[in-house]
Every structure is written in C-alpha cells, then in structure tokens.
Design a protein around this motif. Structure first.
Motif: not given
Length: 575
Positions: A239, A306, A302-303
C-alpha cells in the motif's frame, strides 16, 4: 461521406471507452460522493453475472428485513461449487454491516467488475466471495444525517437493522436472522481470510486508512504470528508503494492519540472475533470519517486488492497454518477466556497526527477539544498490542448438554459443531459448575441485560444423562467456538448473553413459620450440618445477627433446596 466518417469515429470511440470500463458504477457515474442504493448494486451484480461466466450471484438465507442475503462469487475457473474448491484459498468480503459506512459497497463493485473484465490481475489460487449488503434493512433506511461526524457520501443507510440491532454485536448471540444467515454463508465459504469494511469514529489524524486485525495471540501462535509479522507488514508495504499510509485502528475517543493506544481485543460478538473462532484471519478496514468519500473508497479498494494478492501468493501457507491452528487447543491445555493489556510490552510506532488543543466552546463556554489540520506532525507514540491471560481454564475432552437446551444446541448446529446424541441413558463422571457470582447490566445492550464478572465453583459428580443428550468432543475444528460460548466466565459466553437465565431463579421456596420447625429437625438429624451451622454463626457476626439468613442457609444446605438453582447445565468431561 464526411458524416459516415464522423459516425464511425464516434462509434469506435464509444466502443473503445466501453472496452476500458464497461459497467460503470453509480459512484463512478456521479460525483464520487454518492453510494449505490441496494437496488442499483443488485442490478449491477445481476448484469455482471449475466455477462461474465466468472461471476455468480445467488440468494441465501433471510434477514430481519424479509429480504435474502445475496452472495456473489468470483472464480476465474467458473466453478461455483465451493465445497469442491477447498484446495483454493477462500476470501470473504462483507459490506454494509453498518450502512452509514458504505465505502466497501462502491469499492467492491469496482473490484469485482475489474476482475471480471480483466482490468486488474486475476488471482489464480483464490476464490472471492462477497456479501454485497449484510444489513439490508439498514441499507434501505436511507438518510443524510445519522452519521453526524462523517464527510460523505451524500446519503447512506442507518446503523441499526430493521429490529434496531447493531449487527456487529450479534455474531455470537445470533438474535437476528441476518446473523443466522451469515453463519450459513460463513461455513459454506469457510474463508481463509475475511474482510469486513467499515468507517471509523474517534480522534482526528492524517491517515485515510486504519485497520483492525485479529488479535494475534487470541488467534493462535503460528497463525497469529504469521498475521502479525508477515501478512500485515507486507500488505502495508504494498500500500505504501501506492502512497497509501496505514496504521492500526486508533482506539482513542474523547482524547488525543499522542500518549499511545491499544489494539482492540475483538471479542466474538464482532465479525473478526467470530471469524477467529474458526481459525480465519480477519481484517476490518476502518477508513477515517473526516476524509473525502472518494479517498476512502480508493483506499478500501486498494486494501482489498493487496489482501487478495497476498492471499493468492501465499495460499498454501495460510491454509496449512489454519489447519494446524486447531490442534494448538487440545484437551488438557489451558485456554485463555479473559485477557488484559500487557503494559510491559510496548512498541514505538510512527504516527501522523494533527496538533490538538482546547478552546472555548461557542455552545457552553467551557473548554472543548479541537484538532488543527493546518499543523500536521509525525512523531513516535507507544502502541500496545500484546495481551496477557487474566483468566484461563483447562480444555475438557468433551462437553455434555441436555437435549432440553435446544436454543443452545440449535446455535451449535448452525455453526457446524460436531456432536453426537447418547443412544441410551448413561452414567458419566463430569465436572459441573455452580454459578458463584455475576453482575448484570442495569441498562439494555443489544436486546440483553448482559452478565459480566461471572465466577463459578467446580465439583466432580457422576450424573445419569438421558438418551438424546448431546456429547460434544472438543477435538474438532470448532474447539475455540465451544470454549468461548460454553465456558460461562468467557466475556461472550452464552451464559453472559442470558441464554441460561432460567437457572438463576428459584422455582420453589418455603414459608418461614413452617420451615422454622423443620429446620430444627434437620439440624438435629444431621449433626455434621449442625456443626457447620454453629461454626458459621461463631465466625460471621452479620450471619449470627440475621435470623432470615440462618434459616435460608439451612434450607439451601438441605435436601429441600432444588439442585437446578445456579447449576450450569453444560457439563465437562475431563478424561
């Protein structure tokens, strides 16, 4: 000819833009300060599943709203029989448990769309399951004011469900149809990793993204250490490459974080705490309430991305650790029921905050807290994320529950607990509990007046259990679930959630003028009891001065006192 050329040009342009991003979400079509309604999102997922064979949307169990939970599955191999695919990693995403915190709704719609169209890397070893809206009733109760501290979106749902339950307090007690349907989904998916998307409350600071992760010691040694030392640091590093700073959830309310904060102990009432009972790694992203909605949706996306990438690359390791984790909790080992912060173990972490202070309130004229966002800072602060055992108990080899306690048995069955019914009346030596003390809340909490500070006395006894009573071995995948629910001293035990309150009330009693004479006969007949009685009077002045207490003591130590009073009806087999 010129008109034809222009027509072809704009046709190709339209076709090209659709190739890049077909199935735009309402969030993307709007001003990025709007969240999809329930109807819009279900229509979106329905259309997506009709277009792409890698996506399937299905109806599951009912919720308190009368609407069924939807379960969406993405599998690049187009096989949606989850039981056949347990060799792959399973990742479950839950959205809108608190519908005023809808970041995950819009982020997940884009995520699944981008996976389906191949816009982003498609996991090879991971199946992704999504509950688009867990709290459907709260989602449909749309408003613009119930999140007074939150910066967008323009409108959203309400925290309570249709019966005003906070669903992120209901996973163990399962008062709602939502929780019971969730349990069915959870055990169908059997997730290796679980994400429950939220928005924070509390202090102000620079981060858009904070996160709660399962407390590593509570999860289990090897699996917990993997989460703490490998998985989370690697996700945070990825991140950071995208310029997204993150930090553990800041557990500070009504004060400032500079003095440090502790990791939240996620009890089984909460989603990640419930998931950990089945050896599942849990994350609860908590985006910051004061940041722009567009920024919050981005970091949620995005969390998840990933976390999927890490799970996919390390799926064999994660599955191995999960399977191994259950064997850490063996009969005869100590199990921690209650934890407390270990203040001797502290980590100094970098913290990106804002200067704070106090000024006069325009309302009261008294001092009020404020943060100055024009004065950001970076400094090290203490972070406490180690706990130590406060109350432990030996894990029995089995529990026995009389068939009469069907309300508890039903929840055990719902959570796939392995058990057998006795095929005949059987004499078994067990350890049984008498409830020694407990405190009860004076105000309602999630439909209950919950007990706490429960203590028990133990005794060994041979009891004849009836045909049909349930024998429940602890050496099974659900061992932690059994310990947290059936041990009355555990904070979220079924006892503390009032499942066994009937045993707290005496059903018979006595008239004092009748029992006075009978008490004399009892003491004359049982000399050992009389000796104990006289000793207690000699040692306890308050008791010797209270005739009613003396009479009640004799009654409760006689054959006339009902054995079921305060006897906890869950028995422990110790060998």
């Amino acid at each position: 000819m010129r008109f034809l050329i222009l027509f072809l040009f704009f046709s190709n342009l339209t076709s090209f833009s659709q190739t890049i991003t077909p199935f735009l979400t309402p969030y993307e079509k709007g001003n990025k300060n709007q969240t999809a309604t329930y109807q819009e999102a279900i229509e979106f997922y329905t259309s997506l599943s009709q277009k792409y064979e890698t996506v399937k949307l299905m109806e599951m169990g009912l919720t308190d709203s009368g609407e069924p939970l939807q379960l969406l599955i993405f599998n690049p191999e187009k096989d949606f029989d989850l039981k056949k695919n347990q060799n792959k990693a399973m990742l479950l995403i839950n959205n809108n448990i608190h519908p005023g915190e809808p970041d995950g709704v819009d982020a997940t719609m884009m995520l699944i769309r981008d996976l389906a169209i191949g816009k982003i890397s498609v996991p090879k070893n991971t199946i992704i399951a999504v509950i688009p809206f867990y709290n459907i009733g709260g989602t449909l109760n749309r408003n613009s004011f119930s999140r007074a501290n939150q910066n967008g979106p323009e409108s959203y749902g309400f925290r309570g469900n249709d019966r005003n339950f906070d669903l992120n307090r209901d996973f163990i007690k399962s008062d709602t149809k939502n929780a019971r349907s969730f349990a069915e989904i959870f055990h169908l998916v059997n997730p290796d990793v679980f994400i429950d998307n939220h928005v924070s409350n509390g202090a102000d600071y620079q981060y858009v993204l904070t996160y709660i992760q399962t407390q590593h010691q509570k999860l289990g040694t090897d699996l917990g250490n993997y989460l703490k030392d490998q998985m989370t640091p690697k996700i945070r590093t990825q991140l950071l490459k995208k310029k997204i700073e993150s930090i553990p959830y800041v557990t500070v309310y009504g004060a400032t974080p500079e003095k440090g904060f502790t990791q939240m102990m996620d009890l089984p009432r909460y989603s990640t705490g419930y998931a950990s009972l089945f050896h599942t790694i849990g994350y609860m992203p908590e985006t910051h309430m004061l940041k722009k909605y567009e920024d919050r949706v981005k970091v949620t996306y995005e969390f998840m991305l990933e976390t999927i990438a890490h799970t996919d690359a390390n799926y064999l390791k994660i599955k191995e650790l999960r399977n191994k984790n259950q064997f850490e909790f063996k009969a005869g080992n100590q199990y921690t029921l209650q934890w407390k912060i270990d203040s001797t173990k502290v980590e100094q972490i970098d913290f990106l905050g804002f200067e704070s202070g106090y000024k006069k309130s325009e309302i009261s004229g008294k001092d009020r807290l404020f943060y100055d966002q024009k004065k950001p800072f970076k400094k090290q602060i203490p972070y406490y994320h180690y706990y130590k055992p406060q109350k432990q108990v030996e894990i029995p080899s089995a529990y026995i529950i009389p068939k009469s306690w069907w309300n508890v048995i039903d929840l055990l069955k719902l959570n796939k607990v392995e058990m057998v019914q006795l095929d005949k009346d059987t004499l078994i030596e067990v350890e049984k509990y008498k409830i020694a003390d407990y405190k009860t809340s004076t105000s309602a909490y999630e439909g209950h007046y919950q007990h706490s500070n429960t203590t028990v006395n133990k005794m060994i006894e041979k009891i004849v259990f009836k045909k049909g009573d349930y024998y429940i071995p602890t050496q099974q995948f659900a061992v932690k679930y059994l310990m947290e629910t059936l041990e009355p001293e555990a904070p979220d035990s079924f006892f503390n959630w009032n499942f066994f309150d009937a045993i707290l009330q005496q059903k018979e009693g006595y008239s004092t003028y009748v029992f006075e004479d009978l008490a004399v006969e009892i003491l004359a007949k049982i000399t050992t009891l009389k000796e104990k009685f006289e000793k207690k009077k000699a040692e306890d002045k308050a008791f010797s001065d209270n005739g009613s207490a003396q009479l009640d003591w004799i009654y409760k130590n006689s054959d006339y006192y009902e054995s079921s009073h305060l006897t906890y009806p869950v028995y422990r087999v110790m060998n």
